[in-house]
Design an enzyme around this catalytic site. Structure first.
Site, PDB file in Angstrom:
ATOM      1  N   ARG A 174       0.256 -34.295  49.885  1.00 30.48           N
ATOM      2  CA  ARG A 174      -0.069 -35.809  49.534  1.00 30.48           C
ATOM      3  C   ARG A 174       0.499 -36.562  50.386  1.00 30.48           C
ATOM      4  O   ARG A 174       1.723 -36.744  50.258  1.00 30.48           O
ATOM      5  CB  ARG A 174      -0.220 -36.018  48.297  1.00 30.48           C
ATOM      6  CG  ARG A 174      -0.860 -37.316  47.923  1.00 30.48           C
ATOM      7  CD  ARG A 174      -0.693 -37.743  46.280  1.00 30.48           C
ATOM      8  NE  ARG A 174      -1.334 -36.875  45.425  1.00 30.48           N
ATOM      9  CZ  ARG A 174      -2.629 -36.938  45.021  1.00 30.48           C
ATOM     10  NH1 ARG A 174      -3.409 -37.823  45.583  1.00 30.48           N
ATOM     11  NH2 ARG A 174      -3.025 -35.917  44.276  1.00 30.48           N
ATOM     12  N   LYS A 222     -16.342 -42.456  50.299  1.00 33.59           N
ATOM     13  CA  LYS A 222     -15.766 -41.513  49.219  1.00 33.59           C
ATOM     14  C   LYS A 222     -16.882 -41.071  48.279  1.00 33.59           C
ATOM     15  O   LYS A 222     -17.426 -41.940  47.777  1.00 33.59           O
ATOM     16  CB  LYS A 222     -14.559 -42.311  48.586  1.00 33.59           C
ATOM     17  CG  LYS A 222     -13.971 -41.551  47.753  1.00 33.59           C
ATOM     18  CD  LYS A 222     -12.799 -42.192  46.848  1.00 33.59           C
ATOM     19  CE  LYS A 222     -11.995 -41.281  46.061  1.00 33.59           C
ATOM     20  NZ  LYS A 222     -12.736 -40.251  45.064  1.00 33.59           N
ATOM     21  N   PHE A 228     -15.876 -32.609  55.320  1.00 34.05           N
ATOM     22  CA  PHE A 228     -15.434 -33.401  56.161  1.00 34.05           C
ATOM     23  C   PHE A 228     -13.948 -32.889  56.742  1.00 34.05           C
ATOM     24  O   PHE A 228     -13.293 -33.479  57.401  1.00 34.05           O
ATOM     25  CB  PHE A 228     -14.823 -34.677  55.392  1.00 34.05           C
ATOM     26  CG  PHE A 228     -14.180 -34.234  53.908  1.00 34.05           C
ATOM     27  CD1 PHE A 228     -13.021 -33.707  53.834  1.00 34.05           C
ATOM     28  CD2 PHE A 228     -15.084 -34.424  52.747  1.00 34.05           C
ATOM     29  CE1 PHE A 228     -12.708 -33.353  52.392  1.00 34.05           C
ATOM     30  CE2 PHE A 228     -14.735 -34.338  51.431  1.00 34.05           C
ATOM     31  CZ  PHE A 228     -13.503 -33.897  51.334  1.00 34.05           C
ATOM     32  N   LYS A 255      -7.474 -42.850  50.216  1.00 38.65           N
ATOM     33  CA  LYS A 255      -8.313 -43.541  49.599  1.00 38.65           C
ATOM     34  C   LYS A 255      -8.346 -44.956  49.118  1.00 38.65           C
ATOM     35  O   LYS A 255      -7.160 -45.590  48.954  1.00 38.65           O
ATOM     36  CB  LYS A 255      -8.610 -42.500  48.258  1.00 38.65           C
ATOM     37  CG  LYS A 255      -7.763 -42.712  47.255  1.00 38.65           C
ATOM     38  CD  LYS A 255      -8.062 -41.859  45.949  1.00 38.65           C
ATOM     39  CE  LYS A 255      -6.721 -41.722  45.149  1.00 38.65           C
ATOM     40  NZ  LYS A 255      -7.081 -40.800  44.007  1.00 38.65           N
TER      41      LYS A 255
END
Length: 287
Positions: free
Chosen positions: A190, A47, A119, A196
């Protein structure tokens, strides 16, 4: 490899041009109870402590729809199709990066240090397993400038291995890890397709008012009231109003974030009343 062959391989359904806010995949927060049985399907990556940047074929767009003013040479050889990634200086350099990308007249010297860590391929019609292979092919064919990198992605065996890697990355000043479901299509929402994993949670809030400081902080800000989004007891999110009194430098106490501005704060779980536990100021939001 020619651009025609490469674009055919990517199976682009359409080009995605961002007029305002780009349609981005957004991440849920990792939960051991929810996610450990599905880890075999996920790719893991660092991250990055940078700013999310959507390349729309013409320029870099922030998550909120603002334009990053990159130098012409920086974007000259980027492709005409969308790329999803992060503008990044390196670990623990967010504040410097934020100043660089928010400058309307870009500095060539500053941007020479900025990397674009890609990514995902938003317009690719395949699953993430396929999109990742396309990204690797893109990098292997050297169609990207040297300051553009495809983020390293790897698989893990189980949750214990995942947590060991998290500890290793965080000990080397990384912000955390990201998990991307290899079975997922790119979707602007989402959910658990993107997750994460960090040693502490963070979120955004709006500065409502200040509390005057005492003692050492006489005539300065002692704390601030914030209205922000935190996890709720069921794993969703809730808007709460709470006070933040730690995490500020002496300079920030003398010149606090303006009332009405958006900040990022960190916290470690929730209290019994649903407020963020051990909440502390992190930084003024970059965008």
């Amino acid at each position: 490899m020619s651009y025609l062959l490469f674009s055919t391989y990517l199976l682009f359904s359409t080009y995605l041009w961002a007029d305002d806010s780009p349609d981005l995949m957004l991440a849920n927060v990792y939960s051991s109870q929810t996610h450990q049985t599905d880890l075999k399907h996920y790719w893991v990556s660092e991250k990055f402590d940078g700013v999310r940047a959507y390349w729309n074929g013409e320029g870099f767009i922030s998550r909120q729809g603002n334009t990053y003013s990159a130098p012409k040479w920086y974007i000259k050889n980027l492709p005409s199709y969308p790329l999803d990634g992060e503008l990044w200086l390196g670990r623990n350099q967010f504040d410097r990066l934020s100043g660089i990308v928010r400058t309307q007249t870009p500095s060539d010297n500053d941007w020479k240090s900025v990397r674009f860590m890609v990514f995902d391929l938003p317009a690719h019609s395949g699953r993430f397993d396929q999109r990742l292979q396309a990204l690797k092919l893109l990098q292997k064919s050297k169609q990207l400038p040297p300051w553009v990198s495809v983020a390293k992605q790897w698989k893990i065996e189980n949750e214990a291995a995942l947590m060991q890697q998290l500890d290793a990355y965080v000990s080397n000043k990384a912000e955390g890890l990201m998990l991307h479901d290899g079975r997922s299509f790119y979707a602007a929402k989402r959910n658990d397709d993107l997750i994460k994993l960090k040693p502490s949670l963070d979120s955004e809030g709006i500065v409502l008012s200040y509390v005057a400081g005492k003692g050492k902080y006489q005539d300065q800000m002692g704390a601030m009231w914030v209205k922000g989004k935190v996890l709720d007891q069921q794993g969703g999110s809730a808007i709460k109003t709470f006070k933040i009194g730690t995490g500020f430098s002496d300079l920030e106490r003398a010149n606090p974030p303006p009332i009405g501005s958006e900040i990022t704060f960190k916290y470690s779980g929730l209290t019994a009343t649903g407020l963020p536990r051990f909440v502390r100021y992190w930084r003024l939001k970059a965008d």
